[in-house]
Design a protein around this motif. Structure first.
Motif, PDB file in Angstrom:
ATOM      1  N   VAL A   1       0.686  -1.184   0.133  1.00  0.00           N
ATOM      2  CA  VAL A   1       0.001   0.018  -0.180  1.00  0.00           C
ATOM      3  C   VAL A   1       1.039   1.275   0.220  1.00  0.00           C
ATOM      4  CG1 VAL A   1      -1.720   1.300   1.322  1.00  0.00           C
ATOM      5  CG2 VAL A   1      -1.854  -1.247   1.338  1.00  0.00           C
ATOM      6  N   GLY A   2       0.962   2.142  -1.134  1.00  0.00           N
ATOM      7  CA  GLY A   2       1.721   3.324  -1.270  1.00  0.00           C
ATOM      8  C   GLY A   2       1.567   4.387  -0.011  1.00  0.00           C
ATOM      9  N   LYS A   3       2.624   5.073  -0.093  1.00  0.00           N
ATOM     10  CA  LYS A   3       2.528   6.300   0.865  1.00  0.00           C
ATOM     11  C   LYS A   3       1.227   7.258   0.476  1.00  0.00           C
ATOM     12  CE  LYS A   3       5.620   9.235  -1.806  1.00  0.00           C
ATOM     13  NZ  LYS A   3       7.133   9.965  -1.460  1.00  0.00           N
ATOM     14  N   ARG A   4       0.492   7.565   1.348  1.00  0.00           N
ATOM     15  CA  ARG A   4      -0.580   8.668   1.417  1.00  0.00           C
ATOM     16  C   ARG A   4      -1.592   7.996   0.650  1.00  0.00           C
ATOM     17  NH1 ARG A   4       3.797  11.813   1.623  1.00  0.00           N
ATOM     18  NH2 ARG A   4       3.666  13.481   3.249  1.00  0.00           N
ATOM     19  N   ALA A   5      -1.751   6.393   0.488  1.00  0.00           N
ATOM     20  CA  ALA A   5      -2.820   5.741  -0.351  1.00  0.00           C
ATOM     21  C   ALA A   5      -4.311   6.132  -0.157  1.00  0.00           C
ATOM     22  CB  ALA A   5      -2.514   4.418  -0.276  1.00  0.00           C
ATOM     23  N   PHE A   6      -4.528   6.265   1.129  1.00  0.00           N
ATOM     24  CA  PHE A   6      -5.959   6.764   1.710  1.00  0.00           C
ATOM     25  C   PHE A   6      -5.917   8.005   2.582  1.00  0.00           C
ATOM     26  CE2 PHE A   6      -5.990   2.094   0.946  1.00  0.00           C
ATOM     27  CZ  PHE A   6      -6.995   2.047   0.117  1.00  0.00           C
ATOM     28  N   TYR A   7      -4.791   9.096   2.441  1.00  0.00           N
ATOM     29  CA  TYR A   7      -4.382   9.840   3.068  1.00  0.00           C
ATOM     30  C   TYR A   7      -5.803  11.136   2.837  1.00  0.00           C
ATOM     31  CZ  TYR A   7      -1.872  14.394   4.296  1.00  0.00           C
ATOM     32  OH  TYR A   7      -1.421  15.397   4.853  1.00  0.00           O
ATOM     33  N   ASP A   8      -6.272  11.307   4.126  1.00  0.00           N
ATOM     34  CA  ASP A   8      -7.434  12.221   4.187  1.00  0.00           C
ATOM     35  C   ASP A   8      -8.763  11.778   3.514  1.00  0.00           C
ATOM     36  OD1 ASP A   8      -7.243  14.679   5.686  1.00  0.00           O
ATOM     37  OD2 ASP A   8      -6.729  15.962   3.994  1.00  0.00           O
ATOM     38  N   CYS A   9      -8.829  10.529   3.861  1.00  0.00           N
ATOM     39  CA  CYS A   9      -9.998   9.911   3.517  1.00  0.00           C
ATOM     40  C   CYS A   9     -11.163  10.209   4.828  1.00  0.00           C
ATOM     41  CB  CYS A   9     -10.089   8.452   2.998  1.00  0.00           C
ATOM     42  SG  CYS A   9      -9.473   8.411   1.446  1.00  0.00           S
ATOM     43  N   SER A  10     -11.556  11.285   4.797  1.00  0.00           N
ATOM     44  CA  SER A  10     -12.100  11.910   6.197  1.00  0.00           C
ATOM     45  C   SER A  10     -13.363  10.970   6.699  1.00  0.00           C
ATOM     46  CB  SER A  10     -12.360  13.199   6.314  1.00  0.00           C
ATOM     47  OG  SER A  10     -13.395  13.480   4.885  1.00  0.00           O
ATOM     48  N   SER A  11     -14.134   9.964   6.038  1.00  0.00           N
ATOM     49  CA  SER A  11     -15.013   9.113   6.181  1.00  0.00           C
ATOM     50  C   SER A  11     -14.595   7.671   6.410  1.00  0.00           C
ATOM     51  CB  SER A  11     -16.241   9.113   5.256  1.00  0.00           C
ATOM     52  OG  SER A  11     -16.843  10.658   5.234  1.00  0.00           O
ATOM     53  N   LEU A  12     -13.366   7.586   6.174  1.00  0.00           N
ATOM     54  CA  LEU A  12     -13.114   5.890   6.154  1.00  0.00           C
ATOM     55  C   LEU A  12     -12.752   5.367   7.620  1.00  0.00           C
ATOM     56  CD1 LEU A  12     -12.238   3.704   4.492  1.00  0.00           C
ATOM     57  CD2 LEU A  12      -9.792   4.764   4.387  1.00  0.00           C
ATOM     58  N   THR A  13     -13.918   4.649   8.109  1.00  0.00           N
ATOM     59  CA  THR A  13     -13.749   4.152   9.341  1.00  0.00           C
ATOM     60  C   THR A  13     -13.498   2.689   9.565  1.00  0.00           C
ATOM     61  OG1 THR A  13     -16.342   3.612   9.312  1.00  0.00           O
ATOM     62  CG2 THR A  13     -15.663   5.882  10.284  1.00  0.00           C
ATOM     63  N   SER A  14     -13.555   1.768   8.164  1.00  0.00           N
ATOM     64  CA  SER A  14     -13.413   0.466   8.448  1.00  0.00           C
ATOM     65  C   SER A  14     -12.479   0.192   7.091  1.00  0.00           C
ATOM     66  CB  SER A  14     -14.670  -0.158   8.274  1.00  0.00           C
ATOM     67  OG  SER A  14     -14.382  -1.634   8.274  1.00  0.00           O
ATOM     68  N   ILE A  15     -11.274  -0.556   7.592  1.00  0.00           N
ATOM     69  CA  ILE A  15     -10.296  -0.970   6.663  1.00  0.00           C
ATOM     70  C   ILE A  15      -9.984  -2.456   7.110  1.00  0.00           C
ATOM     71  CG2 ILE A  15      -8.011  -0.361   5.552  1.00  0.00           C
ATOM     72  CD1 ILE A  15      -8.090   2.288   6.713  1.00  0.00           C
ATOM     73  N   THR A  16     -10.216  -3.222   6.077  1.00  0.00           N
ATOM     74  CA  THR A  16      -9.537  -4.741   6.333  1.00  0.00           C
ATOM     75  C   THR A  16      -8.145  -4.961   5.554  1.00  0.00           C
ATOM     76  OG1 THR A  16     -11.694  -5.497   6.540  1.00  0.00           O
ATOM     77  CG2 THR A  16     -10.009  -6.981   5.855  1.00  0.00           C
ATOM     78  N   ILE A  17      -7.291  -4.863   6.243  1.00  0.00           N
ATOM     79  CA  ILE A  17      -5.701  -5.135   5.606  1.00  0.00           C
ATOM     80  C   ILE A  17      -5.468  -6.627   5.960  1.00  0.00           C
ATOM     81  CG2 ILE A  17      -3.460  -4.465   5.803  1.00  0.00           C
ATOM     82  CD1 ILE A  17      -4.566  -1.878   7.202  1.00  0.00           C
ATOM     83  N   PRO A  18      -5.305  -7.234   4.538  1.00  0.00           N
ATOM     84  CA  PRO A  18      -4.748  -8.912   4.696  1.00  0.00           C
ATOM     85  C   PRO A  18      -3.343  -9.191   5.130  1.00  0.00           C
ATOM     86  CG  PRO A  18      -4.930  -8.343   2.639  1.00  0.00           C
ATOM     87  CD  PRO A  18      -5.507  -6.897   3.348  1.00  0.00           C
ATOM     88  N   ASN A  19      -3.205 -10.143   5.808  1.00  0.00           N
ATOM     89  CA  ASN A  19      -1.901 -10.506   5.827  1.00  0.00           C
ATOM     90  C   ASN A  19      -0.865 -10.433   4.929  1.00  0.00           C
ATOM     91  OD1 ASN A  19      -2.459 -10.913   8.587  1.00  0.00           O
ATOM     92  ND2 ASN A  19      -2.852 -13.154   8.358  1.00  0.00           N
ATOM     93  N   SER A  20      -1.479 -10.501   3.760  1.00  0.00           N
ATOM     94  CA  SER A  20      -0.466 -10.393   2.466  1.00  0.00           C
ATOM     95  C   SER A  20       0.354  -8.946   2.378  1.00  0.00           C
ATOM     96  CB  SER A  20      -1.176 -10.495   1.262  1.00  0.00           C
ATOM     97  OG  SER A  20      -2.032  -9.815   1.000  1.00  0.00           O
ATOM     98  N   VAL A  21      -0.223  -8.111   3.044  1.00  0.00           N
ATOM     99  CA  VAL A  21       0.314  -6.488   2.851  1.00  0.00           C
ATOM    100  C   VAL A  21       1.566  -6.807   3.739  1.00  0.00           C
ATOM    101  CG1 VAL A  21       0.113  -4.190   3.607  1.00  0.00           C
ATOM    102  CG2 VAL A  21      -1.816  -5.419   2.376  1.00  0.00           C
ATOM    103  N   THR A  22       2.759  -6.283   3.383  1.00  0.00           N
ATOM    104  CA  THR A  22       4.117  -6.311   3.797  1.00  0.00           C
ATOM    105  C   THR A  22       4.788  -5.129   3.762  1.00  0.00           C
ATOM    106  OG1 THR A  22       5.264  -7.189   1.796  1.00  0.00           O
ATOM    107  CG2 THR A  22       4.586  -8.916   3.290  1.00  0.00           C
ATOM    108  N   SER A  23       4.111  -4.225   3.071  1.00  0.00           N
ATOM    109  CA  SER A  23       4.604  -2.757   2.821  1.00  0.00           C
ATOM    110  C   SER A  23       3.741  -1.587   3.036  1.00  0.00           C
ATOM    111  CB  SER A  23       5.467  -2.836   1.844  1.00  0.00           C
ATOM    112  OG  SER A  23       5.938  -1.492   1.089  1.00  0.00           O
ATOM    113  N   ILE A  24       3.918  -1.020   3.871  1.00  0.00           N
ATOM    114  CA  ILE A  24       2.830   0.401   4.169  1.00  0.00           C
ATOM    115  C   ILE A  24       3.663   1.465   3.961  1.00  0.00           C
ATOM    116  CG2 ILE A  24       1.175   1.262   5.541  1.00  0.00           C
ATOM    117  CD1 ILE A  24       0.238  -1.279   6.417  1.00  0.00           C
ATOM    118  N   GLY A  25       3.533   2.434   2.781  1.00  0.00           N
ATOM    119  CA  GLY A  25       4.139   3.608   2.680  1.00  0.00           C
ATOM    120  C   GLY A  25       3.706   4.573   3.841  1.00  0.00           C
ATOM    121  N   ASP A  26       4.551   5.816   3.936  1.00  0.00           N
ATOM    122  CA  ASP A  26       4.304   6.657   4.995  1.00  0.00           C
ATOM    123  C   ASP A  26       2.843   7.443   4.744  1.00  0.00           C
ATOM    124  OD1 ASP A  26       4.819   9.515   3.376  1.00  0.00           O
ATOM    125  OD2 ASP A  26       6.173   7.967   2.614  1.00  0.00           O
TER     126      ASP A  26
END
Length: 190
Positions: free
Chosen positions: A103-128
């Motif tokens: 998941v790249g840097k700022r991928a969901f930055y400022d998504c001001s209504s985003l209350t639920s995120i499901t992140i699977p175990n396959s994600v090994t890199s999360i950007g700033d």
């Protein structure tokens, strides 16, 4: 409303940027990439179905599509680029498919209504700042000031002066310690 014809393999960089009247788009199976800023600032787009053939959603692909609130993600996407959904202020739930590894840097930055995120175990890199400015991140900080996802320490901003990083942490994300104004000592495990 636009229907992209069969045979198209890639939606090019900035192809539909600023199409403020675009309310619906049909992307055919066969498209493999959605390039940089392809749909940025499509301010009337409320939902998008991404076909199973897509493996890459590039930087800023849907940034600032403010009414966008439904994204149907395929199980073939392996990366979500930086700022891909930045500023999608109506987006409230996202399930990242098991195929995604980064998941790249700022991928969901400022998504001001985003209350639920499901992140699977396959994600090994999360950007700033991938989830900065979301209610989801704030809720995670309230549960534990050391926000850890899949062994990645992604945020420490609300931590006390002397936090101890648990042994479950295997990597420290970019900018994890940004804005840690009260931090004096940090203990990092082996």
């Amino acid at each position: 409303s636009i229907t992209i014809p069969n045979g198209v393999k890639r939606i090019g960089e900035r192809a539909f940027i600023g199409c403020s009247s675009l309310t619906s788009i049909t992307i055919p199976n066969g498209v493999k990439r959605i390039d940089k800023e392809a749909f940025e600032k499509c301010e009337s787009l409320t939902s998008i179905t991404i076909p199973n053939s897509v493996t890459s959603i590039d930087k800023g692909a849907f940034a600032f599509c403010t009414p966008l609130n439904i994204i149907t993600n395929p199980y073939s996407v392996t990366s979500i680029g930086g700022g891909a959904f930045r500023g999608c202020s109506s987006l409230n739930i996202i399930t990242i498919p098991n195929s995604v590894t980064s998941v790249g840097k700022r991928a969901f930055y400022d998504c001001s209504s985003l209350t639920s995120i499901t992140i699977p175990n396959s994600v090994t890199s999360i950007g700033d700042y991938a989830f900065y400015g979301t209610p989801w991140l704030k809720a995670q900080q309230e549960k534990n000031p050391l926000v850890i996802v899949n062994g990645i320490l992604i945020d420490v901003a609300t931590a006390s002066r002397n936090p101890t990083t648990p042994n479950s942490v295997t990597s420290i994300g970019d900018c994890a310690f940004d804005n840690c104004t009260s931090l004096t000592i940090i203990t990092i495990p082996n």
